[in-house]
Each structure stands twice: as C-alpha cells, then as structure tokens.
Design a protein around this motif. Structure first.
Motif, PDB file in Angstrom:
ATOM      1  N   GLY A  10      -0.247  -7.715   1.039  1.00  0.00           N
ATOM      2  CA  GLY A  10      -1.085  -8.463   0.112  1.00  0.00           C
ATOM      3  C   GLY A  10      -2.091  -9.342   0.832  1.00  0.00           C
ATOM      4  N   ASN A  11      -2.220  -9.119   2.172  1.00  0.00           N
ATOM      5  CA  ASN A  11      -3.488  -9.722   2.835  1.00  0.00           C
ATOM      6  C   ASN A  11      -4.701  -9.138   3.036  1.00  0.00           C
ATOM      7  OD1 ASN A  11      -1.314 -11.606   4.121  1.00  0.00           O
ATOM      8  ND2 ASN A  11      -0.382 -10.111   5.172  1.00  0.00           N
ATOM      9  N   LYS A  12      -5.726  -9.842   2.776  1.00  0.00           N
ATOM     10  CA  LYS A  12      -7.101  -9.269   2.811  1.00  0.00           C
ATOM     11  C   LYS A  12      -7.290  -8.576   4.442  1.00  0.00           C
ATOM     12  CE  LYS A  12      -9.164 -11.634  -1.045  1.00  0.00           C
ATOM     13  NZ  LYS A  12     -10.474 -12.489  -1.294  1.00  0.00           N
ATOM     14  N   VAL A  13      -7.808  -7.425   4.352  1.00  0.00           N
ATOM     15  CA  VAL A  13      -8.223  -6.887   5.724  1.00  0.00           C
ATOM     16  C   VAL A  13      -9.392  -6.106   5.592  1.00  0.00           C
ATOM     17  CG1 VAL A  13      -5.834  -6.497   6.724  1.00  0.00           C
ATOM     18  CG2 VAL A  13      -6.652  -4.719   5.399  1.00  0.00           C
ATOM     19  N   ALA A  14     -10.095  -5.679   6.597  1.00  0.00           N
ATOM     20  CA  ALA A  14     -11.232  -4.984   6.628  1.00  0.00           C
ATOM     21  C   ALA A  14     -11.104  -3.571   7.175  1.00  0.00           C
ATOM     22  CB  ALA A  14     -12.617  -5.585   7.417  1.00  0.00           C
TER      23      ALA A  14
END
Length: 531
Positions: free
Chosen positions: A297-301
C-alpha cells in the motif's frame, strides 16, 4: 548536391551575359558566361550549371553527344561545356543520348579526377534520371526534364522523395546531433541558417551576418576542397561546415520509427503484478512514469519505456542498464530505487520511491527563484551525491532542475538513464551525444564527458536557481552549443548584488575546459558556500 547562386528559390536564369568571378586557389578570373545555350535537336532536358565559374548557365541539351572538360577559354568548340578548374580533366566526361530510353548516359572519361552522380563517386557509365545532380571538380550541375520526347503530351514528373530518411547536423568530433526540420528554419551558431528548399529537394545554408563560414567537401577518396559561402548554398551529405570556429558534419540517417503512438494506453497486462496503477505522473523522450501502490500500500513511482521503444534493442538495453546502476547506488542524496524487473508483457520497469514534493523545476515554477541560503543547502546535497557517483567511476551527464527532487529538507538527484563511465573507452563517443543542451558542458557537446562536466552543469543549475532564468537561451540546440562553447556568461549582470566570492566560485565552475574548474564537485560547492 551543392547550389551556390540560388537566391529566394530561383536560378539566375535568363540573365544577359554577365561577368562573374571564379575563385580557385585564391585567384579571381573574369569569365564570360552565357545564360542559356542550345545545341542541335532538343532532347527535352536542360542542364543547369549551379555552382562553379559558369554558375547561372542553362544548357538546353540536344540529342548530340555533349563533352565536358577543362579547355582554354579562347577555344570555341561546339558540343563542349568548358570548366576552368584544375580538378577537372581536359576531357572529363560525355553526356550521350540513348534514343530508345529517352535518357542521357553519363560516361566518365577521366583517369585521374573523379565524378559524382547524386553524391556517389562513379567510375563507369551511369544512366541519368530527372533531377540527377552531377559533381565535376568544384562545379555542380542539375539535370532536369522540361518535356518528354514521346507522342503523348508532356506530363509531370514524379519527384524523388526522401521518405524514411532524415538529415542532421553533428558537432564534431563526435558531438551533439540535431535533426534538421524541413518545415522551419534551422540555426547553426548565431549567424548561419539552414533551411529546406522543396523545389530542389535539398537543404540550403546561408550566412546572414558575414561571419565567413566555410564548407569542406570531399571531391574524391583523398581529395577535398574548402570554400567560404555566404549566399544560399546547398549542402551535400558528408559536408563539414566551419562556423564560428566549430565544425559540423551534415549527414543523413534512417528516420526514427514512428511505431505506435507514444500516448497509447497500456493494457492491464502491462502493469506490475501486485501493484495498482493510480495515475500517470509524467513522460519524457523515452519513458513514462506512473504513480502506483505496491503490495504493502505504499506509493511508488514506476518507470516504463514508451510503447514504441519497447522492441528497440538499444533502448531496452539502455533502460535496463539505468535500472541496474540505480539499484546499485545507496546515498541519501540519490533517489532510492527499490526494484527493477520485467512484467508479463515483457516490458522492463524501474520502481523507485515516490517524492511528493516534486522537482526543483516544479518549485521554480511556483517561487521563481531561491535565496542564496536555500541554494547553498541544495548545492551541498547535490555535490555530495555527484561525488558519490564520481568516486564509483560514473558521470551523471544530465544534471538539471527536472532531475532534482525534494525529500523533506534534502535534495535528491534522480534519472540515471544516461550515466556513463569515465574511463577513456566509454567516456568518448562517436555518435549521438545525449543530455540536455541548456545544462551541458562544452566538452559534452563534443562527445566527451568526465566528472567535472557534472560540475559545470551544477554551476548552470545554481545560477538558474539564484536568478530565476537559464544562463543561455537560444532557439535550437546547436545555437546553445555555440553559446556554451564560446561565450562566458556575464554573472555580474545575471546576479547583481551577489558577493564577489560567490561569483568567482560560479565563474570557476563554468570554465570552458574541465582543467580550469575545481578538482571535484564538493570543493566547488564548499567554495560557493564560503566554507
């Protein structure tokens, strides 16, 4: 193909018999030239003398054989085109009419001096087509059909096209390449323009300010000639232009495959297993970046190659190399790459931390410029990250505000797509030089980079952060190259009220040669910071 004596798209056609000067080996000879000559039964073809001592002459060709060579001016011999040029043989070639084919054949006669047809050296008979270009010594001719000798009415001739080919200028040796536009004027340096002439299907170069540019052209395997130009002069593939002490190669290459649209949507199969795509963050010249949620659930690029480059072996290899380099780096001032892999659609991807504060470019758009105190902190962070790269034998080669991210109070350098080794074999290139011209060091344009090339780019960035504007502005990349290579910015004018010690540090970072700059990026940043 080389047309001097073209102006505003017209030949000097139909003029009375003017006197012109022929400049060969530094001498000027007055040559009386006819504007138009016709021999015998008209073949329907005209031969235009467009470069050389007879430039402007038009020969309406007969079906009789026409000989070309170097004869004395006073000899009046019917059926000859006389070229007073020491690189032309006395009997250089013949144009022979082939009745059955309604075409001329070029028969090369010289044993010592070459001929070229459409840019190719010829040593045997060549069948000439409409719009064939003949190069004989330093003279250039264009063969055009006015009408066809058949029983049917004249009909338009389909012109040859350059589909699948693009023309470009490359800064020598092995430096930056710029694709030439056929729709707009191209600038070379400050005073030379290059533009497409559709009538003659060639690019013309013109000097607008008397800066004395010159062209070096190969006349044979071991022979070349150098001549200045000012009036519109057509370029031939392989020409080397000397403009403002820089040399540029004019050449051509296959057009880049258009393939599928760079805006085409990716299918669900193109995602990363276990990740959820939220939105597209941006797109560059070769890749696009999406905001995604990882399995935790972590935002990544997540960065992907553009769809039309997915099957390009060179692009895939470069992208994979970028991921592997970034994955091996661990420094607080370099972006953190988490994962590199290949999805079910066999697309390479790079997953990195997502930095919500955005880039320095985003920050500049909101705040115009930064204070000296703010810039000092950024300079120390960036120099620290660059020093980490340089100690590992790497040069970033693309330091610019859009590749610099903010992470809390830290400044983070990203995008390792064109990072390169600094050993001699890999630092020197002979092809396309990648980078962003506004921030490239002078040696970078020439195809060579080393750690102090990044220092130059850092200095350019620091000036922009303090002033709110780029150090150099120009309408095209080659003009930018000229400015970076030859012009020292007036920092006192760009940064008024800045302490002399700060200006001196920036001036040293922006020196034209690496040897004149600081020994390393950290030393440069400390000098800028006054510590």
């Amino acid at each position: 193909m080389f047309f001097s004596g073209l102006h505003s798209g017209r030949f000097w056609r139909g003029l009375p018999y003017p006197l012109i000067a022929s400049f060969h080996k530094g001498t000027a000879t007055q040559v009386k030239k006819p504007s138009r000559v016709t021999f015998g039964t008209d073949s329907g073809y005209s031969l235009y003398w467009v470069v050389g001592p007879g430039a402007g002459s038009v020969f309406d060709l007969a079906t009789d054989t026409l000989s070309i060579g170097r004869l004395e001016y006073e000899r009046e011999e019917r059926g000859w085109i006389r070229i007073p040029d020491r690189t032309v043989s006395r009997h250089h070639a013949d144009l022979v009419w082939l009745e059955e084919q309604n075409l001329f054949q070029y028969r090369h006669k010289s044993q010592t001096n070459p001929s070229r047809i459409d840019g190719q050296i010829v040593t045997q008979d060549v069948l000439l087509q409409n719009n064939s270009q003949l190069a004989i010594g330093a003279s250039q001719f264009l063969l055009q059909r006015r009408w066809a000798r058949t029983s049917t009415p004249p009909h338009p001739v389909k012109k040859q096209t350059d589909e699948g080919t693009e023309y470009f200028i490359q800064l020598l040796p092995g430096g930056y390449c710029e694709t030439l536009s056929k729709e707009e004027e191209n600038r070379l340096g400050l005073d030379v323009s290059i533009y497409w002439e559709p009538r003659y299907q060639c690019f013309l170069a013109s000097d607008e300010a008397g800066s004395r540019p010159a062209i070096t052209r190969k006349l044979g395997p071991n022979t070349s000639q150098n001549f200045p130009f000012r009036k519109p002069t057509a370029l031939e593939v392989g020409d080397i232009l000397t403009v403002d002490f820089c040399q540029y190669l004019f050449s051509q290459r296959p057009s880049q495959s258009k393939g599928s649209s760079v805006n085409s949507l990716r299918t669900p199969k193109s995602l990363i297993p276990g990740y959820r795509r939220l939105k597209k963050l941006g797109q560059g010249s070769s890749s696009e970046v999406f905001l995604m949620l990882d399995p935790e659930g972590n935002k990544v690029a997540a960065k992907f190659l553009l769809p039309h480059l997915v099957r390009n072996p060179e692009a895939r290899a470069s992208f994979e190399r970028e991921g592997q380099i970034a994955l091996s780096l661990n420094h607080p001032c370099l972006i953190d790459v988490i994962h590199v892999g290949t999805n079910d659609a066999q697309e390479k991807y790079i997953v990195s931390e997502y930095l919500e504060q955005g880039t320095l470019r985003d920050y500049l758009k909101r705040h115009s410029r930064l204070s000296y105190k703010e810039v000092v902190g950024l300079a120390m962070d960036l120099a620290s990250g660059l020093s980490f790269l340089h100690q590992r034998g790497l040069v970033h080669r693309d330091v610019k505000p859009s590749n610099i991210f903010l992470r809390g109070q830290r400044t983070v350098l990203a995008d390792f797509g064109i990072v390169k080794g600094v050993d001699l074999d890999t630092a020197r290139t002979t092809g396309y030089t990648v980078g962003t011209p506004h921030y490239m060091a002078p040696e970078h344009f020439r195809g060579f980079t080393e750690p102090r090339s990044d220092q130059y780019a850092l200095g350019i960035v620091l000036v922009e952060l303090l002033s709110g504007r780029r150090v150099f502005e120009a309408s095209d990349h080659l003009s930018l190259a000229h400015l970076h290579v030859h012009h020292a910015p007036d920092l006192e004018e760009i940064l008024p009220d800045t302490p002399p010690s700060v200006l001196a540090a920036l001036q040293k970072m922006l020196a034209k040669t690496p040897e004149e700059r600081f020994d390393d990026a950290l030393t440069a940043a400390r000098s800028f910071a006054g510590v």
